[in-house]
Write an enzyme that holds these catalytic residues in place. Structure first.
Site, PDB file in Angstrom:
ATOM      1  N   GLY A  95      24.680  17.374  54.881  1.00  6.60           N
ATOM      2  CA  GLY A  95      23.272  17.022  54.778  1.00  6.60           C
ATOM      3  C   GLY A  95      22.491  18.152  54.136  1.00  6.60           C
ATOM      4  N   PRO A  96      21.253  17.862  53.761  1.00 10.22           N
ATOM      5  CA  PRO A  96      20.411  18.868  53.119  1.00 10.22           C
ATOM      6  C   PRO A  96      20.134  20.037  54.058  1.00 10.22           C
ATOM      7  CG  PRO A  96      19.352  16.696  53.122  1.00 10.22           C
ATOM      8  CD  PRO A  96      20.567  16.588  53.948  1.00 10.22           C
ATOM      9  N   GLY A 149      18.417  22.599  56.526  1.00  8.00           N
ATOM     10  CA  GLY A 149      17.343  22.505  57.515  1.00  8.00           C
ATOM     11  C   GLY A 149      17.275  21.206  58.283  1.00  8.00           C
ATOM     12  N   GLY A 151      19.365  20.380  60.681  1.00  5.53           N
ATOM     13  CA  GLY A 151      19.846  20.556  62.046  1.00  5.53           C
ATOM     14  C   GLY A 151      21.356  20.524  62.191  1.00  5.53           C
ATOM     15  N   LYS A 152      22.076  20.827  61.146  1.00  2.00           N
ATOM     16  CA  LYS A 152      23.535  20.808  61.229  1.00  2.00           C
ATOM     17  C   LYS A 152      24.045  21.888  62.177  1.00  2.00           C
ATOM     18  CE  LYS A 152      23.905  21.260  56.763  1.00  2.00           C
ATOM     19  NZ  LYS A 152      22.477  21.129  56.407  1.00  2.00           N
ATOM     20  N   THR A 153      23.538  23.093  61.982  1.00  2.00           N
ATOM     21  CA  THR A 153      23.951  24.189  62.849  1.00  2.00           C
ATOM     22  C   THR A 153      23.555  23.892  64.289  1.00  2.00           C
ATOM     23  OG1 THR A 153      23.552  25.659  60.992  1.00  2.00           O
ATOM     24  CG2 THR A 153      23.850  26.681  63.130  1.00  2.00           C
ATOM     25  N   GLU A 183      -8.268  16.019  40.215  1.00  2.00           N
ATOM     26  CA  GLU A 183      -7.756  15.492  41.489  1.00  2.00           C
ATOM     27  C   GLU A 183      -8.299  14.090  41.765  1.00  2.00           C
ATOM     28  OE1 GLU A 183      -5.280  16.699  42.894  1.00  2.00           O
ATOM     29  OE2 GLU A 183      -5.289  18.562  41.760  1.00  2.00           O
ATOM     30  N   ASP A 207       2.455  17.688  37.277  1.00  2.00           N
ATOM     31  CA  ASP A 207       2.375  16.223  37.172  1.00  2.00           C
ATOM     32  C   ASP A 207       3.317  15.726  36.090  1.00  2.00           C
ATOM     33  OD1 ASP A 207       0.319  16.460  38.975  1.00  2.00           O
ATOM     34  OD2 ASP A 207      -1.237  16.450  37.432  1.00  2.00           O
TER      35      ASP A 207
HETATM   36  P1  ADP Z   1      20.907  23.348  58.938  1.00  2.70           P
HETATM   37  O1  ADP Z   1      22.036  24.029  59.599  1.00  2.70           O
HETATM   38  O2  ADP Z   1      21.133  21.882  58.727  1.00  2.70           O
HETATM   39  O3  ADP Z   1      20.454  24.016  57.671  1.00  2.70           O
HETATM   40  P2  ADP Z   1      19.540  24.221  61.262  1.00  2.70           P
HETATM   41  O4  ADP Z   1      20.380  23.607  62.312  1.00  2.70           O
HETATM   42  O5  ADP Z   1      19.792  25.653  60.993  1.00  2.70           O
HETATM   43  O6  ADP Z   1      19.655  23.411  59.909  1.00  2.70           O
HETATM   44  O7  ADP Z   1      18.029  23.968  61.617  1.00  2.70           O
HETATM   45  C1  ADP Z   1      17.066  24.967  61.521  1.00  2.70           C
HETATM   46  C2  ADP Z   1      16.007  24.786  62.572  1.00  2.70           C
HETATM   47  O8  ADP Z   1      15.234  23.621  62.308  1.00  2.70           O
HETATM   48  C3  ADP Z   1      16.577  24.564  63.946  1.00  2.70           C
HETATM   49  O9  ADP Z   1      16.811  25.776  64.582  1.00  2.70           O
HETATM   50  C4  ADP Z   1      15.491  23.751  64.632  1.00  2.70           C
HETATM   51  O10 ADP Z   1      14.485  24.588  65.143  1.00  2.70           O
HETATM   52  C5  ADP Z   1      14.894  22.953  63.507  1.00  2.70           C
HETATM   53  N1  ADP Z   1      15.464  21.611  63.449  1.00  2.70           N
HETATM   54  C6  ADP Z   1      16.138  21.064  62.410  1.00  2.70           C
HETATM   55  N2  ADP Z   1      16.494  19.797  62.671  1.00  2.70           N
HETATM   56  C7  ADP Z   1      16.059  19.528  63.918  1.00  2.70           C
HETATM   57  C8  ADP Z   1      16.124  18.377  64.760  1.00  2.70           C
HETATM   58  N3  ADP Z   1      16.740  17.255  64.358  1.00  2.70           N
HETATM   59  N4  ADP Z   1      15.562  18.457  65.971  1.00  2.70           N
HETATM   60  C9  ADP Z   1      14.955  19.580  66.377  1.00  2.70           C
HETATM   61  N5  ADP Z   1      14.860  20.687  65.640  1.00  2.70           N
HETATM   62  C10 ADP Z   1      15.392  20.681  64.406  1.00  2.70           C
HETATM   63 ZN    ZN Z   2      -2.417  16.913  38.996  1.00  2.00          ZN
HETATM   64 MG    MG Z   3      22.804  25.877  58.969  1.00  2.43          MG
END
Ligand code: ADP
Ligand code: ZN
Ligand code: MG
Length: 617
Positions: free
Chosen positions: A213-214, A216, A218-220, A437, A513
């Site tokens: 997944g992209p 941020g 929440g994979k970790t 705008e 734009d």
């Molecule tokens: P990834 O590993 O996918 O890049 P992370 O697991 O490191 O993303 O997520 C970074 C932070 O974003 C987490 O520590 C959490 O605070 C927040 N976050 C991301 N996804 C979620 C989620 N589904 N629910 C709650 N917090 C989330």
């Molecule tokens: Zn514009």
């Molecule tokens: Mg990560």
């Protein structure tokens, strides 16, 4: 975009260790190259045979050591000399005896071992110990500061290799949304709870699952939650940690990691950013840096094949570029289960905001649904950041609770950059931006199928934007019709169209734009089959679906030229439409722009009020 990835810290901690070893090795090389040979030479002085005889006759010699080809001797001042002996000079022994010189050992030739010991090992042992001690200490200090119940394992090298968390303490309830991902990970949790149950029935658990997944999303976090739910230890390492070390270290790290994990089973081994080691092996080049990565990857594959899955070691890995992974990693018995962790939808975004909202004091007027609707495409990490930014903003403004305007401002800050308080815009520039705008907003509002305007602002942002118009979708869109896409393009061109209409000239303010309009028009032609000329022929393939979605052309050169022409045609038509819409509604454009110029920020409601008031009169 500010993700807080715990693995980022690990990388930083590696640095002191590497630096201290590099310095020691450099010192060793320099000393050995320059200093020690010089020392040795200064100890022993080479003289010719004649000098030796002269010294003998002058009675300067103290002790002599005769060898087959060399004579070593010391004089009365205890200085060491060396000379080539003349084998024919048998009388020398007699002459030495007559002169009262004693025979003995004054110099010992060094063997290889001895040489190594005295020149390399003994002088540097203290240095190496010092360096090791330092890097250990640094590790321990930063480790303790980490605030989690983590233990560091030093391998043979004494370096920190990976983090082991006995209890991550994170549960599925700490992850909002991502229900599908949680569902498919639940099985792994239940397996880790009771591996025997699975063994008895003869079911084989997948050895590994790949979270894709992209950034941020929440994979970790999910990986840690699996360990937390199953109450098993959590070993984690980032893929990049394997490869930045010396050649051969990566493979041995992998071996080490799996050995430790085997002893701690049941447990989870988490490899973050696995694409850094798991990239497709290219057949051609066997050069340099790639070798190390390949060795590491091969070792990983070997370990995965080798260990007994029934013991309860589950390997999780995360990546945001799954398409670049080596197919060998995805074969059955390896990472054969793929868990998509997508960007959150409207419901998911609201849930994530709510979850992070629990950590801050909220005013009763906070409406996370509104915030969620303002942030399509935002990742979990960005949403977490928005809540935190809002809390910071509340403190900055001397409030004890987070209010809806704080949240609103945080959204703007995260999506468009912070307000640039001291930006200097001339009256004329401000006027142009206002018209620009309002041009966007009017074109959007005057068409059907477009999202309602939520906010228009001409407060400059640190990102360089001089203003922006925020539209908010009512709900989530899984599908977009051709009309909606065309209307979007028209909306993008609306800013420039207003400038043309009012000022008769154009500015650089529309560059973003233009980029967006072109991207959309291009995708319509090459990927969505929305042009008559090309029908349903795929002309582009998307490469990094999760990272910006770069695409590459998959067509002949003549087709590429035809595509370009078509894209221009699409954008031109929409631009003309936008211009027409604005000139038909010139009075509204003027009125709203003037209002915006004075207020600098207006809400969608104010905007619609003026728009509708006008229409009725
Ligand atoms: P990834 O590993 O996918 O890049 P992370 O697991 O490191 O993303 O997520 C970074 C932070 O974003 C987490 O520590 C959490 O605070 C927040 N976050 C991301 N996804 C979620 C989620 N589904 N629910 C709650 N917090 C989330
Ligand atoms: Zn514009
Ligand atoms: Mg990560």
């Amino acid at each position: 975009m500010n993700q807080t990835d715990p693995n980022q810290e690990n990388r930083k901690q590696r640095k002191p260790f590497l630096v201290s070893y590099t310095i020691v090795i450099l010192i060793m090389l320099l000393l050995n190259l320059f200093l020690f040979p010089a020392l040795l030479e200064s100890q022993i002085q080479n003289v010719d045979y004649g000098t030796f005889i002269n010294m003998l006759e002058e009675g300067k010699l103290a002790t002599v050591q005769l060898e087959d080809e060399q004579i070593y001797f010391i004089d009365k001042e205890e200085k060491l000399y060396q000379t080539n002996s003349i084998p024919q000079d048998y009388a020398i022994v007699q002459r030495l005896e007559d002169a009262g010189v004693s025979f003995g050992r004054v110099y010992k030739k060094q063997g290889v071992l001895e040489y190594l010991l005295t020149n390399w090992i003994l002088p540097f042992l203290p240095l190496i110990l010092l360096a090791t001690w330092f890097s250990r200490r640094i590790n321990r200090m930063t480790g303790a500061g980490g605030g989690m119940n983590a233990m560091m394992f030093g391998g043979k090298s004494g370096a920190r290799q990976y983090v082991m968390d006995d209890k991550t303490g994170i549960k599925f309830s700490d992850v909002a949304g991502q229900d599908e991902a949680k569902e498919s990970l639940k099985e792994i949790v239940s397996f880790l709870h009771d591996p025997k149950k699975y063994e008895e029935i003869g079911a084989k658990m997948p050895k590994g699952a790949l979270l894709v997944g992209p950034p941020g999303t929440g994979k970790t976090l999910l990986a840690r939650a699996v360990a937390g739910e199953a109450e098993v230890p959590f070993f984690s390492i980032a893929g990049s940690e394997f490869v930045e070390m010396f050649v051969g270290m990566g493979a041995s790290k992998v071996r080490d990691l799996f050995k430790q994990a085997g002893e701690k089973a049941p447990c989870i081994v988490f490899i973050d950013e696995i694409d850094t080691i798991g990239k497709k092996r290219d057949s051609g080049s066997g050069m340099g840096g790639n070798d190390e990565r390949e060795q590491t990857l091969n070792q990983l594959l070997t370990e995965m094949d080798g260990f007994d899955a029934t013991k309860g070691v589950v390997i999780l890995a995360a990546t945001n570029r799954p398409e670049s992974l080596d197919p060998a990693l995805l074969r059955p018995g390896r990472f054969d289960r793929r868990v998509p962790v997508e960007l959150p939808d409207l419901k998911g975004r609201e849930a994530i905001l709510r979850l992070h909202g629990q950590k801050v004091k909220l005013d009763s007027d906070c409406d996370f649904n509104v915030v969620a609707r303002m942030t399509p495409g935002a990742s979990g990490a960005e949403l977490a950041n928005i809540v935190n930014e809002a809390a910071l903003g509340a403190v900055r403004n001397g409030r004890s609770r987070v209010t809806q305007p704080d949240l609103q401002e945080a959204v703007d800050t995260i999506l468009a950059g912070a307000q640039k308080k001291n930006a200097i815009l001339s009256e004329k520039e401000k006027c142009i931006v206002a018209y620009h705008e309002v041009g966007h907003a009017l074109v959007a509002a005057l068409q059907s199928h477009s999202a309602p305007v939520q906010k228009i602002t001409i407060v400059p942002r640190t990102s360089g934007a001089l203003g922006f118009t925020m539209q908010v979708e009512e709900g989530d869109h899984a599908l977009m019709s051709k009309e909606e896409l065309l209307n979007k393009i028209a909306t993008f061109t609306g800013g420039r169209a207003a400038e043309e209409l009012i000022f008769g000239s154009v500015t650089t303010g529309a560059s973003n734009d233009i980029e967006q309009a072109t991207k959309l028009a291009r995708a319509m032609v090459t990927r969505y089959g929305m042009s008559e000329d090309f029908d349903m022929v795929a002309l582009e393939t998307v490469q990094n679906a999760y990272l910006g979605g770069d695409s590459s052309l998959a067509c002949s050169e003549t087709t590429a030229a035809a595509i370009d022409a078509k894209v221009v045609e699409v954008v031109k038509a929409q631009h003309a439409k936008a211009r027409q819409l604005l000139s038909d509604n010139r009075r509204k454009l003027d009125e709203i722009s003037k209002y915006l110029y004075e207020k600098e920020t207006i809400t969608g409601q104010e905007f619609m009020e003026i728009l509708e008031r006008k229409e009725n009169s």
